[in-house]
Design an enzyme around this catalytic site. Structure first.
Site, PDB file in Angstrom:
ATOM      1  N   LYS A  67      17.508   0.096 -32.977  1.00 31.20           N
ATOM      2  CA  LYS A  67      16.803   1.189 -33.970  1.00 31.20           C
ATOM      3  C   LYS A  67      16.753   1.129 -35.264  1.00 31.20           C
ATOM      4  O   LYS A  67      15.900   1.604 -35.811  1.00 31.20           O
ATOM      5  CB  LYS A  67      17.977   2.390 -33.507  1.00 31.20           C
ATOM      6  CG  LYS A  67      17.801   2.771 -32.025  1.00 31.20           C
ATOM      7  CD  LYS A  67      18.754   3.951 -31.829  1.00 31.20           C
ATOM      8  CE  LYS A  67      18.804   4.460 -30.491  1.00 31.20           C
ATOM      9  NZ  LYS A  67      19.542   5.951 -30.406  1.00 31.20           N
ATOM     10  N   ASP A 104      17.738  11.679 -32.367  1.00 33.39           N
ATOM     11  CA  ASP A 104      19.061  11.940 -31.750  1.00 33.39           C
ATOM     12  C   ASP A 104      19.994  12.897 -31.854  1.00 33.39           C
ATOM     13  O   ASP A 104      20.486  13.678 -31.037  1.00 33.39           O
ATOM     14  CB  ASP A 104      19.767  10.358 -32.076  1.00 33.39           C
ATOM     15  CG  ASP A 104      19.298   9.213 -31.225  1.00 33.39           C
ATOM     16  OD1 ASP A 104      18.785   9.403 -30.197  1.00 33.39           O
ATOM     17  OD2 ASP A 104      19.507   8.014 -31.714  1.00 33.39           O
TER      18      ASP A 104
END
Ligand code: ATR
Length: 276
Positions: A67, A104
């Site tokens: 990420k 997220d």
């Protein structure tokens, strides 16, 4: 015409639920898509992403351990990605540039507030961990109205860095992991450590659980089992894993790419019934 190409990058990635989720969303709208998993070791990640988009890829999800690298290689970055310093979504813009986004935190808060009907306003929150996953949700917890956010990490420097990045010392501050036994109780406890994924038990004190305690693990399946078992034994009022967060984060990526908002509930229910 070839269906549009999508993928999820990770390492390992074999058990990812993302292809199944995106295909189920696509069926809701009769959209044809090709969504596959791409396993890339960290050294090959950037080249694999460039190849995927050069070959016509439209969008990619990114999971562990890539990420931060996804954030770094993008040409433009959303505010959510910038504050987290990481990206779980890469999209090819019309001019060919790569845009990074992070869904997220929004996905987690929507799972809690809409699916599980929790109101986080006024909660005292304890965030366990200060790595990529914790960065992805910290700001959203504050935006959702938690009163205080106490960040506790095994390595205190990482917790301090996250609190400094948030820059709201009156609301977000750190404590030492060693002090977990003496810092009292919380209304919301979020496990953002990778201990469960690594098969390690956290050994948390029961005293952390407040009278209305809500416990949430960002992971799901076996990885969340230890934390949720601890929460229930300690008397938490609610204990949820991150399966709903996974579906919600995928829905945000889907909407970004296809301009349509999928119905997450049937997809979530189907995954919940599926053997792990
Ligand atoms: P992720 O992207 O899943 O957050 P990460 O960035 O590597 O992965 O962060 C892992 C987090 O889990 C860190 O906060 C890590 O603590 P350290 O910074 O001290 O390494 C935490 N973690 C991993 N194993 C742990 C354990 N056994 N006990 C406590 N914290 C743990």
């Amino acid at each position: 015409m070839q269906p549009a190409q999508f993928a999820v990058f990770g390492h390992p990635i074999g058990h990812s639920l993302s292809p199944q989720i995106h295909r189920a969303f696509a069926r809701q709208f009769g959209i044809e898509l090709d969504y596959r998993t791409i396993d890339a070791v960290p050294a090959d990640f950037a080249a694999a992403v460039q190849r995927f988009f050069a070959d016509g890829g439209r969008g990619a999800n990114v999971t562990l351990p890539h990420k931060a690298a996804a954030f770094a290689l993008a040409d433009t970055r959303s505010e959510a990605a910038t504050r987290a310093g990481s990206a779980n979504v890469l999209s090819r813009l019309a001019d060919g540039r790569l845009a990074a986004h992070n869904t997220d935190g929004a996905g987690m808060v929507r799972d809690l507030t809409e699916r599980h009907d929790m109101d986080l306003r006024g909660h005292t929150a304890l965030l366990l961990g200060a790595g990529g996953a914790a960065h992805g949700v910290a700001w959203n917890l504050l935006d959702a109205g938690v009163e205080t956010l106490t960040i506790v990490n095994r390595s205190p420097e990482a917790a301090d860095a996250l609190a400094d990045a948030i820059g709201e010392p009156a609301r977000a501050h750190t404590r030492y992991w060693e002090d977990l036994t003496s810092i009292g109780s919380y209304d919301l406890i979020v496990n953002a450590t990778s201990a469960g994924v690594l098969g390690v038990s956290l050994q948390l004190p029961f005293s952390l659980i407040g009278a209305r305690a809500l416990c949430y693990d960002l992971s799901y399946g076996a990885a969340a089992g230890g934390f949720l078992a601890w929460a229930k034994t300690a008397g938490a009022r609610h204990a949820f894993d991150g399966l709903g967060m996974l579906v919600e984060t995928a829905a945000d990526a889907f909407e970004l790419w296809h301009g349509q908002r999928p119905d997450t509930e049937p997809v979530y229910q189907a995954l919940r019934r599926q053997p792990a």
